[in-house]
Design a protein around this motif. Structure first.
Motif, PDB file in Angstrom:
ATOM      1  N   ALA A   1     104.683  -2.397  82.889  1.00 62.88           N
ATOM      2  CA  ALA A   1     105.546  -3.575  82.963  1.00 62.88           C
ATOM      3  C   ALA A   1     105.247  -4.511  81.802  1.00 62.88           C
ATOM      4  CB  ALA A   1     105.299  -4.297  84.288  1.00 62.88           C
TER       5      ALA A   1
ATOM      6  N   VAL B   1     104.503 -11.224  88.846  1.00 62.52           N
ATOM      7  CA  VAL B   1     103.170 -10.832  89.309  1.00 62.52           C
ATOM      8  C   VAL B   1     102.111 -11.544  88.470  1.00 62.52           C
ATOM      9  CG1 VAL B   1     101.671  -8.859  89.806  1.00 62.52           C
ATOM     10  CG2 VAL B   1     104.156  -8.568  89.848  1.00 62.52           C
TER      11      VAL B   1
ATOM     12  N   GLN C   1     105.812  -8.588  84.673  1.00 60.89           N
ATOM     13  CA  GLN C   1     107.114  -8.309  85.285  1.00 60.89           C
ATOM     14  C   GLN C   1     106.906  -7.518  86.580  1.00 60.89           C
ATOM     15  OE1 GLN C   1     108.862  -5.297  82.890  1.00 60.89           O
ATOM     16  NE2 GLN C   1     110.718  -5.138  84.106  1.00 60.89           N
TER      17      GLN C   1
ATOM     18  N   MET D   1     103.671   3.164  89.539  1.00 58.27           N
ATOM     19  CA  MET D   1     104.879   2.853  90.302  1.00 58.27           C
ATOM     20  C   MET D   1     105.930   3.868  89.876  1.00 58.27           C
ATOM     21  SD  MET D   1     105.742   0.484  92.521  1.00 58.27           S
ATOM     22  CE  MET D   1     105.233  -1.209  92.300  1.00 58.27           C
TER      23      MET D   1
HETATM   24  P1  AMP Z   1      96.168  -4.005  91.743  1.00 58.36           P
HETATM   25  O1  AMP Z   1      95.024  -4.853  92.212  1.00 58.36           O
HETATM   26  O2  AMP Z   1      96.421  -4.050  90.283  1.00 58.36           O
HETATM   27  O3  AMP Z   1      96.119  -2.629  92.361  1.00 58.36           O
HETATM   28  O4  AMP Z   1      97.467  -4.639  92.423  1.00 58.36           O
HETATM   29  C1  AMP Z   1      97.566  -4.792  93.806  1.00 58.36           C
HETATM   30  C2  AMP Z   1      98.945  -4.460  94.250  1.00 58.36           C
HETATM   31  O5  AMP Z   1      99.872  -5.366  93.667  1.00 58.36           O
HETATM   32  C3  AMP Z   1      99.422  -3.099  93.799  1.00 58.36           C
HETATM   33  O6  AMP Z   1      98.984  -2.100  94.631  1.00 58.36           O
HETATM   34  C4  AMP Z   1     100.923  -3.296  93.852  1.00 58.36           C
HETATM   35  O7  AMP Z   1     101.385  -3.125  95.176  1.00 58.36           O
HETATM   36  C5  AMP Z   1     101.109  -4.714  93.449  1.00 58.36           C
HETATM   37  N1  AMP Z   1     101.471  -4.795  92.031  1.00 58.36           N
HETATM   38  C6  AMP Z   1     100.652  -4.887  90.961  1.00 58.36           C
HETATM   39  N2  AMP Z   1     101.361  -4.956  89.810  1.00 58.36           N
HETATM   40  C7  AMP Z   1     102.665  -4.925  90.160  1.00 58.36           C
HETATM   41  C8  AMP Z   1     103.901  -4.971  89.437  1.00 58.36           C
HETATM   42  N3  AMP Z   1     103.939  -5.085  88.101  1.00 58.36           N
HETATM   43  N4  AMP Z   1     105.049  -4.895  90.135  1.00 58.36           N
HETATM   44  C9  AMP Z   1     105.044  -4.794  91.487  1.00 58.36           C
HETATM   45  N5  AMP Z   1     103.929  -4.759  92.218  1.00 58.36           N
HETATM   46  C10 AMP Z   1     102.743  -4.816  91.587  1.00 58.36           C
END
Ligand code: AMP
Ligand code: GLY
Length: 428
Positions: free
Chosen positions: A122, A147, A192, A279
């Motif tokens: 993103a 985010v 994003q 994703m």
């Molecule tokens: P992370 O700690 O980076 O694993 O993020 C925790 C959760 O946030 C992820 O498992 C996703 O569900 C959500 N997430 C992180 N980045 C994004 C993104 N760019 N767009 C949508 N959801 C996100």
């Protein structure tokens, strides 16, 4: 050979369980371990941040292979700490050095790495403590949801999805100006929002070649239908039905190969696991995050599907001979259901006696996470307490086995999600 696993969760119990199956494993130690690893290995009460204690243990027990479970010791440089001692020049360590570990230790570093090497992710921009006003202005120009990610390690809690500019402005203020996540949020990546289905892909690399391990889906929110606050993970499934064939080919071509080549061209000597959080956006993979270790509870479904000898795989990773090894995967499905202490991920009680652990059967494995032995009895000792893995010829069969086993285990105020796999079932 004598082997040491560092950590104390369900992931580390699963490593110990799988390493134990190898004829090459003589004495197995886990530091600090839990009540489950106690049965499989010898627990040694050394905390994961006591590098000196770990080094002394390696000398004392003549350990030749170290597998580092959690990210913190990797980000804090345990690999270099051990290997710079000339007496340990032959020690094999699975887990990257400090530079490689930045892929998890700094979200900004990971973003720059992805952009530099053309890996789909993103769009994002990073702001430091002294750029609060610029960050707030930027938040006025983006589309929502957006985010916000703390740059540093924040125990899986540093990501906040904001629905509108008011919420985002308040949150950026808390993160940058009021140290919401301590040092970790001195810089914030504003990214994003990607709409799609998430999955975790695991790669083992020796810095030259790589092996793709079974992929998995993790269920992060505490509540059914993915509601409520995020946890470390409430369950997982492998394989993931929407991530086969063409999609996995795209993941390998667009994400895995450029990642391994990027590590090489940046002269990062990476020997260990790369956990890629992805994703699936309308059939195309985007990287959400890198982790420099295995996932938990994903390990509890990934390792049971690996038929190959884990000691061979770990040695080949540490020695740089992964290309000579073949990886055999069981086509069956594995599911795990995580049983937690009521109240988790907020406040919860510890020390509750667990009953029903003696009912063993061939189709399930109970991996321990937050457990310990007290006065001869196994009691809860953390938020996530057990991960109950079932194996079956279909996802439904695997889940049936997990849930049947779960129904026999009890403690006061136990909680688990009853809908693990339901979303995948709807997709198949
Ligand atoms: P992370 O700690 O980076 O694993 O993020 C925790 C959760 O946030 C992820 O498992 C996703 O569900 C959500 N997430 C992180 N980045 C994004 C993104 N760019 N767009 C949508 N959801 C996100
Ligand atoms: N289950 C997600 C993680 O280990 O980070």
């Amino acid at each position: 050979m004598n082997i040491l696993v560092i950590g104390s969760g369900g992931r580390e119990h699963t490593f110990a369980w799988k390493l134990r199956q190898s004829k090459k494993c003589k004495n197995l130690y886990v530091a600090p371990g839990n009540a489950g690893t106690e049965n499989t290995a010898t627990n040694v009460a050394i905390p994961i941040d006591d590098f000196e204690g770990i080094k002394n243990l390696i000398f004392d027990k003549d350990i030749s292979l170290v597998i580092v479970g959690p990210e913190a010791p990797l980000v804090n440089g345990i690999r270099a700490y051990l290997l710079q001692d000339p007496r340990l020049k032959d020690l094999r360590v699975v887990g990257p050095g400090t530079e490689g570990a930045k892929l998890e230790g700094s979200k900004d570093y990971a973003k720059n790495f992805m952009v530099k090497h053309g890996i789909p992710t993103a769009h994002s921009q990073t702001f430091g403590k002294d750029q609060l006003e610029e960050a707030k202005n930027y938040l006025k120009s983006v589309s929502y949801p957006i985010v916000l990610k703390a740059d540093g390690l924040a125990a899986g809690k540093g990501v906040i999805i904001c629905q509108d500019v008011e919420e985002a402005t308040l949150t950026i203020d808390k993160m940058l100006a009021h140290s919401m996540f301590g040092q970790a949020s001195e810089r914030v990546v504003i990214e994003q929002f990607l709409k799609g289905i998430e999955l975790s892909v695991f790669v083992l690399t020796d810095g030259h070649s790589y092996k793709i391990l079974p992929e998995a889906k993790d269920y992060k929110p505490i509540g059914e239908n993915n509601t409520g606050p995020n946890t470390g993970g409430m369950g997982s499934i492998s394989p993931v039905n929407f991530a086969q064939g063409e999609f996995l080919r795209k993941v390998e071509e667009r994400v895995i190969i450029p990642t391994i080549n990027g590590l090489k061209s940046d002269h990062i000597d990476y020997k260990g696991f790369v956990f890629i959080g992805l994703m699936n956006v309308e059939g195309d993979p985007y990287v959400i995050e890198y982790n420099v270790r295995m996932g938990d509870p994903e390990t509890e479904v990934v390792l049971p599907r690996i038929k190959s000898d884990l000691v061979d795989l770990m040695l080949a990773t540490a020695e740089g001979s992964l290309s000579e090894i073949s990886l055999e995967i069981d086509p069956k499905t594995a599911s795990t259901v995580v049983m937690v202490a009521g109240g988790y991920p907020d406040d919860y009680e510890k020390g509750m006696p667990i009953s029903g652990l003696d009912n063993t059967d061939d189709n399930t494995i109970v991996f321990h996470a937050g457990t310990k032995t007290a006065h001869g009895q196994i009691v809860t000792n953390g938020g996530r307490v057990l991960a109950v893995t079932g194996i079956g010829t279909s996802m439904l069969e695997a889940l049936e086995k997990s849930y049947e086993r779960v129904s026999k285990i009890h403690w006061n105020n136990v909680y688990f999600r009853k809908d693990i796999g339901h979303d995948l079932n709807a997709l198949s």
